[in-house]
Design a protein around this motif. Structure first.
Motif, PDB file in Angstrom:
ATOM      1  N   ARG A   1      -8.648   0.293  -3.083  1.00  0.00           N
ATOM      2  CA  ARG A   1      -8.607  -1.172  -2.987  1.00  0.00           C
ATOM      3  C   ARG A   1      -9.977  -1.695  -2.534  1.00  0.00           C
ATOM      4  NH1 ARG A   1      -3.918  -4.250  -2.077  1.00  0.00           N
ATOM      5  NH2 ARG A   1      -2.918  -2.396  -1.238  1.00  0.00           N
ATOM      6  N   LYS A   2     -10.573  -1.054  -1.537  1.00  0.00           N
ATOM      7  CA  LYS A   2     -11.899  -1.468  -1.061  1.00  0.00           C
ATOM      8  C   LYS A   2     -12.951  -1.297  -2.153  1.00  0.00           C
ATOM      9  CE  LYS A   2     -10.978  -0.558   3.775  1.00  0.00           C
ATOM     10  NZ  LYS A   2     -11.186   0.337   4.919  1.00  0.00           N
ATOM     11  N   ASN A   3     -12.873  -0.209  -2.906  1.00  0.00           N
ATOM     12  CA  ASN A   3     -13.803   0.009  -4.022  1.00  0.00           C
ATOM     13  C   ASN A   3     -13.631  -1.064  -5.091  1.00  0.00           C
ATOM     14  OD1 ASN A   3     -14.859   2.292  -2.821  1.00  0.00           O
ATOM     15  ND2 ASN A   3     -13.584   3.711  -3.981  1.00  0.00           N
TER      16      ASN A   3
ATOM     17  N   ILE B   1     -12.500  -4.119  -4.664  1.00  0.00           N
ATOM     18  CA  ILE B   1     -13.023  -5.371  -4.127  1.00  0.00           C
ATOM     19  C   ILE B   1     -14.544  -5.380  -4.218  1.00  0.00           C
ATOM     20  CG2 ILE B   1     -13.345  -6.668  -1.966  1.00  0.00           C
ATOM     21  CD1 ILE B   1     -10.356  -6.015  -1.354  1.00  0.00           C
ATOM     22  N   ALA B   2     -15.171  -4.257  -3.885  1.00  0.00           N
ATOM     23  CA  ALA B   2     -16.633  -4.171  -3.955  1.00  0.00           C
ATOM     24  C   ALA B   2     -17.134  -4.274  -5.396  1.00  0.00           C
ATOM     25  CB  ALA B   2     -17.105  -2.867  -3.320  1.00  0.00           C
TER      26      ALA B   2
ATOM     27  N   LYS C   1     -12.875 -11.228  -2.780  1.00  0.00           N
ATOM     28  CA  LYS C   1     -12.790 -11.163  -1.323  1.00  0.00           C
ATOM     29  C   LYS C   1     -11.486 -10.567  -0.797  1.00  0.00           C
ATOM     30  CE  LYS C   1     -15.724 -15.196  -0.787  1.00  0.00           C
ATOM     31  NZ  LYS C   1     -15.824 -16.572  -0.315  1.00  0.00           N
ATOM     32  N   SER C   2     -10.465 -10.479  -1.653  1.00  0.00           N
ATOM     33  CA  SER C   2      -9.151 -10.053  -1.159  1.00  0.00           C
ATOM     34  C   SER C   2      -8.302  -9.503  -2.304  1.00  0.00           C
ATOM     35  CB  SER C   2      -8.425 -11.244  -0.533  1.00  0.00           C
ATOM     36  OG  SER C   2      -8.157 -12.206  -1.535  1.00  0.00           O
ATOM     37  N   SER C   3      -7.100  -9.086  -1.951  1.00  0.00           N
ATOM     38  CA  SER C   3      -6.165  -8.615  -2.970  1.00  0.00           C
ATOM     39  C   SER C   3      -5.766  -9.738  -3.923  1.00  0.00           C
ATOM     40  CB  SER C   3      -4.914  -8.025  -2.316  1.00  0.00           C
ATOM     41  OG  SER C   3      -5.248  -6.831  -1.639  1.00  0.00           O
TER      42      SER C   3
ATOM     43  N   GLU D   1      -5.971   2.493   0.069  1.00  0.00           N
ATOM     44  CA  GLU D   1      -6.856   1.521   0.711  1.00  0.00           C
ATOM     45  C   GLU D   1      -8.313   1.747   0.312  1.00  0.00           C
ATOM     46  OE1 GLU D   1      -6.343  -1.324   2.344  1.00  0.00           O
ATOM     47  OE2 GLU D   1      -4.253  -0.967   1.837  1.00  0.00           O
ATOM     48  N   SER D   2      -8.714   3.001   0.155  1.00  0.00           N
ATOM     49  CA  SER D   2     -10.080   3.295  -0.295  1.00  0.00           C
ATOM     50  C   SER D   2     -10.314   2.754  -1.700  1.00  0.00           C
ATOM     51  CB  SER D   2     -10.346   4.800  -0.280  1.00  0.00           C
ATOM     52  OG  SER D   2     -10.329   5.281   1.035  1.00  0.00           O
TER      53      SER D   2
ATOM     54  N   THR E   1       0.834  -1.201   0.000  1.00  0.00           N
ATOM     55  CA  THR E   1       0.000   0.000   0.000  1.00  0.00           C
ATOM     56  C   THR E   1       0.870   1.253   0.000  1.00  0.00           C
ATOM     57  OG1 THR E   1      -1.803  -1.138   1.122  1.00  0.00           O
ATOM     58  CG2 THR E   1      -1.756   1.268   1.307  1.00  0.00           C
TER      59      THR E   1
END
Length: 127
Positions: free
Chosen positions: A101-103, A105-106, A111-113, A98-99, A83
């Motif tokens: 990355r979360k977007n 994933i969504a 489920k993960s990197s 991180e934001s 990161t």
């Protein structure tokens, strides 16, 4: 011979009227040759399944709209960057990475990197 969507599509675009795999039975080989000789097309069932799966994965990538920044971050994730390394490379904060990355994933439903890397590879987004 090769059972991957890209190879099969390439052969079809080149004008092939049929496609069999190396491990096709003698009966299937004869059926394929006779079918093509009669002016029809013949594709082994496994080949059809591979093409359908390839079209489905193309559909996924067109339905999921990634921003250019998300694509940049996804490519850097594919390069195994942390990161902080991604943040430094793109001149953004680690919180922003991180934001994103979360977007990602969504949006992709993984489920993960590791899932993000798999998604990127399957959809031709890793360089």
């Amino acid at each position: 011979m090769h059972n991957n969507a890209e190879a099969i599509q390439s052969v079809i675009k080149a004008g092939a009227q049929g496609y069999l795999l190396k491990d096709s039975s003698k009966q299937e080989l004869i059926l394929g040759i006779e079918t093509v000789l009669n002016g029809e097309t013949y594709f082994a069932d496994q080949v059809k399944d591979t093409l359908i799966a390839g079209f489905r994965s193309e559909k996924v990538i067109t339905e999921i709209r990634l921003t250019s920044r998300e694509k940049d971050i996804l490519q850097l994730i594919c390069r195994e960057m942390t990161t902080q390394e991604i943040a430094d490379a793109l001149f953004i904060s680690s919180h922003t990475v991180e934001s994103h990355r979360k977007n990602l994933i969504a949006k992709t439903g993984v489920k993960s990197s590791v899932g993000l890397v798999k998604f990127a590879i399957e959809n031709g987004l890793c360089e």
